[in-house]
Write a protein that holds these residues in place. Sequence first.
Motif, short mmCIF file in Angstrom:
data_model
loop_
_atom_site.label_atom_id
_atom_site.label_comp_id
_atom_site.label_asym_id
_atom_site.label_seq_id
_atom_site.Cartn_x
_atom_site.Cartn_y
_atom_site.Cartn_z
N GLU A 1 0.79 4.00 -2.93
CA GLU A 1 0.42 5.39 -2.63
C GLU A 1 1.50 6.36 -3.05
OE1 GLU A 1 -0.56 5.15 1.46
OE2 GLU A 1 -2.70 4.91 1.10
N SER A 2 2.74 5.91 -3.03
CA SER A 2 3.83 6.82 -3.38
C SER A 2 3.92 7.03 -4.88
CB SER A 2 5.15 6.24 -2.87
OG SER A 2 5.44 5.06 -3.56
N ALA B 1 0.83 -1.21 0.00
CA ALA B 1 0.00 0.00 0.00
C ALA B 1 0.86 1.25 0.00
CB ALA B 1 -0.93 -0.02 1.22
N VAL B 2 1.96 1.21 0.77
CA VAL B 2 2.85 2.36 0.81
C VAL B 2 3.46 2.62 -0.57
CG1 VAL B 2 5.02 3.20 1.74
CG2 VAL B 2 3.34 2.13 3.25
N PHE C 1 -6.50 -4.57 -3.55
CA PHE C 1 -6.38 -3.14 -3.81
C PHE C 1 -7.04 -2.83 -5.13
CE2 PHE C 1 -2.74 -3.91 -1.03
CZ PHE C 1 -2.96 -2.93 -0.08
N GLN D 1 -6.30 7.37 -7.21
CA GLN D 1 -7.17 6.92 -6.12
C GLN D 1 -6.81 5.50 -5.76
OE1 GLN D 1 -11.25 6.69 -7.18
NE2 GLN D 1 -11.94 6.38 -5.08
N LEU D 2 -6.66 5.25 -4.48
CA LEU D 2 -6.33 3.90 -4.02
C LEU D 2 -7.37 3.47 -3.01
CD1 LEU D 2 -4.21 1.58 -3.95
CD2 LEU D 2 -3.22 2.71 -1.99
N ARG D 3 -7.91 2.30 -3.24
CA ARG D 3 -8.97 1.81 -2.34
C ARG D 3 -8.60 0.40 -1.89
NH1 ARG D 3 -14.04 -0.83 -2.65
NH2 ARG D 3 -13.74 -1.39 -4.83
N ARG D 4 -8.68 0.20 -0.57
CA ARG D 4 -8.50 -1.14 -0.04
C ARG D 4 -9.81 -1.88 -0.19
NH1 ARG D 4 -4.19 -1.33 3.82
NH2 ARG D 4 -3.13 0.66 3.64
N LEU E 1 -7.20 0.48 -7.71
CA LEU E 1 -6.64 1.81 -7.87
C LEU E 1 -6.99 2.38 -9.22
CD1 LEU E 1 -3.73 1.62 -9.70
CD2 LEU E 1 -3.10 0.38 -7.65
N VAL F 1 -0.98 7.39 -9.55
CA VAL F 1 -2.17 6.78 -8.95
C VAL F 1 -3.06 7.88 -8.40
CG1 VAL F 1 -3.02 5.27 -7.14
CG2 VAL F 1 -1.00 4.64 -8.42
#
Lengths: 159, 174
Positions: free
Chosen positions: A12-13, A8-9, A32, A19-22, A34, A17
């Motif tokens: 996100e970096s 996830a890290v 994930f 939008q990121l959704r779990r 995205l 991307v």
Amino acid sequence: MSQNESLAVILESSPQVTQLRRASRENDGFDFSLSIEPKGIPELARMLKDQGFFLEYLTAVDYGQTMELVYSFSKWIEPDRVQAVCPAWPMEAAPSICGVFPAANWQEREVFDMFGLEFKDHPDLKRLLLIQEEGLHPLRKDFVAGPQHSGDVVETEMV
Amino acid sequence: MVERFETPPPVQLGILNQMLDLCRANSLWPMTFGLACCAIEMMAAGASRFDLDRFGAGVFRPSPRQSDVMIVAGTISKKMAPIIVTLYDQMPAPKWVVAMGNCAISGGPFAYEGQYAIVNGADRFLPVDVYVPGCPPRPEALIQGLLELEDQLTGGAKRNYLRRFKRHPGNDQE
């Protein structure tokens, strides 16, 4: 930090991307989801390949006004599945990821065949399953199959 | 005797031609060539339970250069049609075509308006000798079709001396 957290890290970096959704594996089938800009797709694919992922499938969805490309990456080592969605139409064409995953070659050709979406830098972008006919992209919403398609059109040369 | 040559061969052998036809009829070599689910039934017909070898037609050849019979077993997509034509052209004459299954006969379930991917029948681009209906036909049906083809070659059931089984009494008349 678990495997999922570190992924996830990394996701996100990534600057592309948006939008990121779990997601829950039980309910959604992937961990994930995205959204990503088209130009970030090869970079994402390369990064996921370094993490041990492979390309599960590549397809497209036609919503009428827009079309989206859907990529699914998965891996065997740890149960992990990432779904990436990127807008494909009427925006600019997405770049090909053949250079990262050779398996994407024919899948991109199939998307090109069925939806008419092009991929930049594809080594051999031609139809995979259907004959060469103008406007024959049958999975598009605006495709209407009519008598003009059902003639005895037989290609005279192998493509 | 069904004449299969576009132009007559330069050497005519008289009554020996009939002998040759008898030999051809009892050693039909089909091509290993399946397009869809009918090919599964074709494999079953060639395997031990049904055993096409009893009629000399079980020698499936992997090359069109060695084949006499093309069994079009399955759905013909428009993309595949030119390849089938190429394979047919590569077979040496005399050669025969069996259209196996409804798709190869008429398009079967794929024949409707707006169909954009399937050719409605092998006879649109190949000279078909025997049609074997069914979806898919059972192996017995394919065997019956090949026996029908043998009868076409020899000019009738009575002339096919090498037949190793008794025909049904009703079918014996020509």
